[in-house]
Design an enzyme around this catalytic site. Structure first.
Site, short mmCIF file in Angstrom:
data_model
loop_
_atom_site.label_atom_id
_atom_site.label_comp_id
_atom_site.label_asym_id
_atom_site.label_seq_id
_atom_site.Cartn_x
_atom_site.Cartn_y
_atom_site.Cartn_z
N GLN A 15 0.83 -1.19 0.00
CA GLN A 15 0.00 0.00 0.00
C GLN A 15 0.87 1.25 0.00
O GLN A 15 2.02 1.22 0.44
CB GLN A 15 -0.91 0.00 1.25
CG GLN A 15 -1.88 -1.17 1.30
CD GLN A 15 -2.84 -1.17 0.13
OE1 GLN A 15 -3.43 -0.14 -0.20
NE2 GLN A 15 -2.98 -2.30 -0.53
N CYS A 16 0.29 2.34 -0.46
CA CYS A 16 0.95 3.64 -0.48
C CYS A 16 1.48 3.97 0.92
O CYS A 16 0.79 3.72 1.90
CB CYS A 16 -0.08 4.69 -0.91
SG CYS A 16 0.59 6.33 -1.13
N PRO A 17 2.72 4.41 1.03
CA PRO A 17 3.64 4.89 0.01
C PRO A 17 4.71 3.87 -0.37
O PRO A 17 5.68 4.24 -1.02
CB PRO A 17 4.29 6.09 0.69
CG PRO A 17 4.44 5.63 2.11
CD PRO A 17 3.17 4.82 2.37
#
Length: 85
Positions: A15-17
Site C-alpha cells: 500500500q501507499c507509500p
C-alpha cells in the site's frame, strides 16, 4: 511483450507509500541507463510514480494498467548532484 529490463520490482500487495519508496530505493542502486520494471497493485501508484519521475532525472519509458496491476518501465537517469555547496 518482452521489455529489456535490468531489474524487476514486484510491489504487488503493498500500500501507499511503499511502492514509490521501493521504486526510489531500487533506482538509487542502479546505474544511469539501466531499466527498472515495477509492478504495483496500489491505485495510488498510477499517480505517485509518474509524479516522482517528472521531478527526477529518471525517464518513464512505458506505463500500462490492466487487471488491477500497474506496470512501469523506468530508465534510470544520472544521480542528482545539486543541493550541496
Amino acid at each position: 511483450m518482452s521489455d529489456s529490463v535490468d531489474q524487476h520490482l514486484d510491489a504487488s500487495g503493498l500500500q501507499c507509500p511503499m511502492p514509490l519508496l521501493k521504486t526510489k530505493l531500487c533506482l538509487n542502486g542502479m546505474s544511469p541507463g539501466q531499466c527498472l520494471r515495477v509492478v504495483a497493485t496500489d491505485p495510488g501508484s498510477a499517480r505517485d510514480i509518474p509524479a516522482f519521475l517528472a521531478l527526477s532525472s529518471h525517464q518513464l519509458e512505458h506505463q500500462e494498467e490492466g487487471d488491477g496491476h500497474w506496470v512501469f518501465v523506468i530508465r534510470c537517469g544520472p544521480a542528482s548532484t545539486g543541493g550541496q555547496g
